[in-house]
Motif scaffolding. Structure first.
Motif, PDB file in Angstrom:
ATOM      1  N   ALA A  12      -2.878   1.981   0.406  1.00 31.12           N
ATOM      2  CA  ALA A  12      -3.362   1.199   1.540  1.00 31.12           C
ATOM      3  C   ALA A  12      -3.862  -0.167   1.110  1.00 31.12           C
ATOM      4  O   ALA A  12      -3.798  -1.129   1.869  1.00 31.12           O
ATOM      5  CB  ALA A  12      -4.465   1.963   2.265  1.00 31.12           C
ATOM      6  N   SER A  13      -4.355  -0.289  -0.107  1.00 32.33           N
ATOM      7  CA  SER A  13      -4.887  -1.566  -0.575  1.00 32.33           C
ATOM      8  C   SER A  13      -3.808  -2.629  -0.729  1.00 32.33           C
ATOM      9  O   SER A  13      -4.100  -3.801  -0.762  1.00 32.33           O
ATOM     10  CB  SER A  13      -5.612  -1.369  -1.905  1.00 32.33           C
ATOM     11  N   ARG A  14      -2.520  -2.228  -0.808  1.00 30.93           N
ATOM     12  CA  ARG A  14      -1.438  -3.186  -0.985  1.00 30.93           C
ATOM     13  C   ARG A  14      -0.845  -3.633   0.333  1.00 30.93           C
ATOM     14  O   ARG A  14       0.012  -4.492   0.365  1.00 30.93           O
ATOM     15  CB  ARG A  14      -0.347  -2.584  -1.871  1.00 30.93           C
ATOM     16  N   ARG A  15      -1.280  -3.064   1.454  1.00 36.16           N
ATOM     17  CA  ARG A  15      -0.761  -3.451   2.759  1.00 36.16           C
ATOM     18  C   ARG A  15      -1.387  -4.764   3.202  1.00 36.16           C
ATOM     19  O   ARG A  15      -2.532  -5.029   2.956  1.00 36.16           O
ATOM     20  CB  ARG A  15      -1.050  -2.368   3.782  1.00 36.16           C
ATOM     21  N   SER A  16      -0.589  -5.539   3.908  1.00 38.06           N
ATOM     22  CA  SER A  16      -1.073  -6.828   4.362  1.00 38.06           C
ATOM     23  C   SER A  16      -0.381  -7.190   5.664  1.00 38.06           C
ATOM     24  O   SER A  16       0.754  -6.822   5.890  1.00 38.06           O
ATOM     25  CB  SER A  16      -0.776  -7.885   3.297  1.00 38.06           C
ATOM     26  N   THR A  17      -1.044  -7.951   6.493  1.00 37.21           N
ATOM     27  CA  THR A  17      -0.419  -8.426   7.713  1.00 37.21           C
ATOM     28  C   THR A  17       0.073  -9.859   7.549  1.00 37.21           C
ATOM     29  O   THR A  17       0.632 -10.428   8.457  1.00 37.21           O
ATOM     30  CB  THR A  17      -1.415  -8.368   8.890  1.00 37.21           C
ATOM     31  N   LYS A  18      -0.125 -10.427   6.389  1.00 42.57           N
ATOM     32  CA  LYS A  18       0.319 -11.788   6.104  1.00 42.57           C
ATOM     33  C   LYS A  18       1.842 -11.845   6.197  1.00 42.57           C
ATOM     34  O   LYS A  18       2.532 -11.020   5.639  1.00 42.57           O
ATOM     35  CB  LYS A  18      -0.157 -12.173   4.708  1.00 42.57           C
ATOM     36  N   SER A 104       2.844  -8.276  -0.473  1.00 43.04           N
ATOM     37  CA  SER A 104       2.057  -9.094  -1.399  1.00 43.04           C
ATOM     38  C   SER A 104       2.956 -10.260  -1.798  1.00 43.04           C
ATOM     39  O   SER A 104       4.046 -10.416  -1.270  1.00 43.04           O
ATOM     40  CB  SER A 104       1.632  -8.266  -2.621  1.00 43.04           C
ATOM     41  N   GLU A 105       2.489 -11.075  -2.737  1.00 39.17           N
ATOM     42  CA  GLU A 105       3.310 -12.209  -3.165  1.00 39.17           C
ATOM     43  C   GLU A 105       4.598 -11.774  -3.849  1.00 39.17           C
ATOM     44  O   GLU A 105       5.572 -12.504  -3.853  1.00 39.17           O
ATOM     45  CB  GLU A 105       2.516 -13.114  -4.103  1.00 39.17           C
TER      46      GLU A 105
END
Length: 142
Positions: A12-18, A104-105
């Motif tokens: 979950a820590s790697r999820r992003s809405t970016k 992520s990037e």
């Protein structure tokens, strides 16, 4: 027939809405992940159609995805010859749309809609940037 080539779960820590799709590649040039996903999806379906050798995707797919695509292509051709007497089961795949979500990037997930003569298909993939090159680490072709 739905195909699962490789699946990986992400914490979950790697999820992003970016939502960004362009990233810096080697030499500082912008690389649009949508274009990478589009070309890999098109090529994968051409492999299944028998119009492109799977070897051309060896740099774009990780080992598990590569071997799974190779296996499915062989099964697809075998099934097509047996049921229809046609060695090319899918013709003229054309990418209609690509959607990319940045995790992520260096990790993105893409969904692609591909139209063929008789039907539309969905392709989902996870791309990870390794040493400045995008590589597919999970691939599903519907």
């Amino acid at each position: 027939m739905t195909m699962t080539l490789a699946t990986t779960s992400r914490p979950a820590s790697r999820r992003s809405t970016k939502r960004t799709t362009a990233t810096r590649g080697p030499g500082g040039s912008d690389i649009d992940v949508r274009l990478v996903a589009r070309s890999i999806a098109q090529a994968a379906l051409e492999v299944l159609a028998g119009t492109r050798p799977v070897l051309q995707l060896s740099r774009s797919l990780n080992e598990e995805c590569y071997l799974s695509l190779q296996h499915r292509a062989a099964l697809t051709r075998k099934h097509a010859v047996r049921t229809r007497g046609n060695s090319q089961p899918h013709r003229s795949p054309m990418v209609r749309s690509v959607r990319v979500c940045s995790i992520s990037e260096s990790i993105c997930e893409a969904s692609i809609v591909v139209a063929e003569e008789q039907r539309c298909r969905a392709v989902a993939m996870r791309l990870e940037r390794l040493d400045g090159v995008w590589q597919v680490t999970a691939l599903e072709i519907g």
